[in-house]
Design an enzyme around this catalytic site. Structure first.
Site, mmCIF file in Angstrom:
data_model
loop_
_atom_site.group_PDB
_atom_site.id
_atom_site.type_symbol
_atom_site.label_atom_id
_atom_site.label_comp_id
_atom_site.label_asym_id
_atom_site.label_seq_id
_atom_site.Cartn_x
_atom_site.Cartn_y
_atom_site.Cartn_z
ATOM 1 N N TYR A 54 27.337 40.187 32.600
ATOM 2 C CA TYR A 54 26.725 38.954 32.087
ATOM 3 C C TYR A 54 25.625 39.243 31.063
ATOM 4 O O TYR A 54 25.210 38.345 30.333
ATOM 5 C CB TYR A 54 26.121 38.124 33.217
ATOM 6 C CG TYR A 54 27.067 37.665 34.288
ATOM 7 C CD1 TYR A 54 28.452 37.785 34.153
ATOM 8 C CD2 TYR A 54 26.582 37.104 35.467
ATOM 9 C CE1 TYR A 54 29.306 37.366 35.158
ATOM 10 C CE2 TYR A 54 27.434 36.673 36.477
ATOM 11 C CZ TYR A 54 28.791 36.815 36.321
ATOM 12 O OH TYR A 54 29.624 36.395 37.325
ATOM 13 N N TRP A 197 33.085 31.352 43.535
ATOM 14 C CA TRP A 197 32.637 31.204 42.154
ATOM 15 C C TRP A 197 33.464 30.100 41.498
ATOM 16 O O TRP A 197 34.563 29.802 41.926
ATOM 17 C CB TRP A 197 32.684 32.509 41.366
ATOM 18 C CG TRP A 197 33.980 33.196 41.066
ATOM 19 C CD1 TRP A 197 34.474 34.312 41.684
ATOM 20 C CD2 TRP A 197 34.925 32.895 40.012
ATOM 21 N NE1 TRP A 197 35.665 34.709 41.114
ATOM 22 C CE2 TRP A 197 35.963 33.854 40.081
ATOM 23 C CE3 TRP A 197 34.989 31.911 39.031
ATOM 24 C CZ2 TRP A 197 37.059 33.855 39.211
ATOM 25 C CZ3 TRP A 197 36.078 31.902 38.161
ATOM 26 C CH2 TRP A 197 37.090 32.869 38.253
ATOM 27 N N LEU A 200 33.067 24.252 41.034
ATOM 28 C CA LEU A 200 33.334 22.947 40.419
ATOM 29 C C LEU A 200 34.529 23.001 39.464
ATOM 30 O O LEU A 200 34.751 22.080 38.678
ATOM 31 C CB LEU A 200 32.092 22.441 39.680
ATOM 32 C CG LEU A 200 30.822 22.342 40.534
ATOM 33 C CD1 LEU A 200 29.643 21.875 39.694
ATOM 34 C CD2 LEU A 200 31.037 21.418 41.732
ATOM 35 N N SER A 241 24.351 26.485 36.201
ATOM 36 C CA SER A 241 23.818 25.526 35.235
ATOM 37 C C SER A 241 22.564 26.124 34.620
ATOM 38 O O SER A 241 21.882 26.940 35.248
ATOM 39 C CB SER A 241 23.478 24.187 35.898
ATOM 40 O OG SER A 241 22.982 23.276 34.925
#
EC number: 1.1.1.-
Length: 284
Positions: A54, A197, A200, A241
């Site tokens: 990341y 993970w 949503l 988010s």
């Protein structure tokens, strides 16, 4: 948010792991990730999930320090990237991640994927070489828990056949359209906690009419319904988010409980659909 810091699961070695956390995949390094981590911790989150690939581990560490929350109160997960698989390279990669995070230890270290462009070594599958290094790091108390990510049952069976320390967590793509029922049952039988993970569905489930209708019953959003479903399934979940309002809203799920019929309705949405790559086909 009330309750977010109290929801815990107990790993097979007795370590308490916060059930709800912040994921920082695709969060850009620098102020954006630093603020997201700080806001999450100030909202009661006590679990941050990052990874070497990341490229934001330093920002996660900065956000932790900026929050003022004591290090020992925060559960930090990071992951070994595919190109670093192998025994010695795993040990070196762990140390690099630890230094970037600016911490003395890591709470949970995961093998990010079971395969990559170079899956095999002379000794066999590279993730097995990495697992031996994970066990060494665990025995040296440099990490409180060790696990895997994106492992199918057959990958787990490979590890279980050779390990002296059983993986404590398997983090996988899991959401109402891909509820991983068979994998969850296998992991439960082996005392491996399952972590979701993309809970949503990369945002693609938020307009689902069934989830929206359930949300209306509880005065909650579809996202909150999905995350509450995760909690009631005893899953660890890490929605991502970088927006303060959404970070706080995602965690506002501990003041209601889904009824059994609603849980069954969400279960029935499963179609074994993935938004990410199948671990047997991924080539990074």
């Amino acid at each position: 948010m009330a309750g977010v810091d109290k929801a815990m699961v107990t790993l097979s070695n007795g370590v308490k792991m916060p059930q709800f956390g912040l994921g920082v995949w695709q969060s850009p390094a620098g102020e954006v990730t630093e603020n997201a981590v700080k806001w999450a911790l100030c909202a009661g989150y006590r679990h941050i999930d990052t990874a070497a690939i990341y490229k934001n581990e330093e920002s996660v560490g900065a956000g932790l320090r900026a929050s003022g929350v004591p290090r020992e109160d925060v559960f930090i997960t990071t992951k070994l990237w595919n190109t670093e698989q192998g025994y010695e390279s795993t040990l070196a990669a762990f140390e690099e991640s630890r230094q970037k995070l600016g911490v003395d230890y890591i709470d949970l270290y995961l093998i990010h994927w079971p395969r990559g462009k170079d899956i095999l070594s002379k000794e066999g599958k590279k993730y097995l070489d990495s697992w031996r290094a994970f066990e060494q790091l665990y025995k040296e108390k440099k990490v409180r828990a060790i696990g895997v990510s994106n492992f199918h049952i057959h990958h787990l069976e490979d590890v279980l056949a050779m390990c002296t320390v059983t993986p404590m967590v398997n983090q996988v793509e899991l959401h109402p359209l891909n509820n991983q029922a068979d994998l969850r049952a296998f992991c439960d039988a082996k005392q491996i906690k399952v972590e979701a993970w993309s809970p949503l569905g990369q945002g693609k489930l938020l307009s689902n009419p069934i989830l929206s209708a359930i949300g209306a019953k509880y005065n909650k959003t579809a996202a909150q319904v999905i995350l509450r479903w995760n909690i009631q399934k005893n899953l660890i979940t890490i929605p991502k988010s970088v927006h303060r309002e959404r970070i706080e809203e995602n965690a506002d799920i501990f003041d209601f409980e889904l009824g059994a019929e609603d849980v069954m309705s969400i279960d029935a949405l499963n179609t074994n659909s993935r938004y990410g790559p199948d671990p047997d086909e991924a080539q990074f």
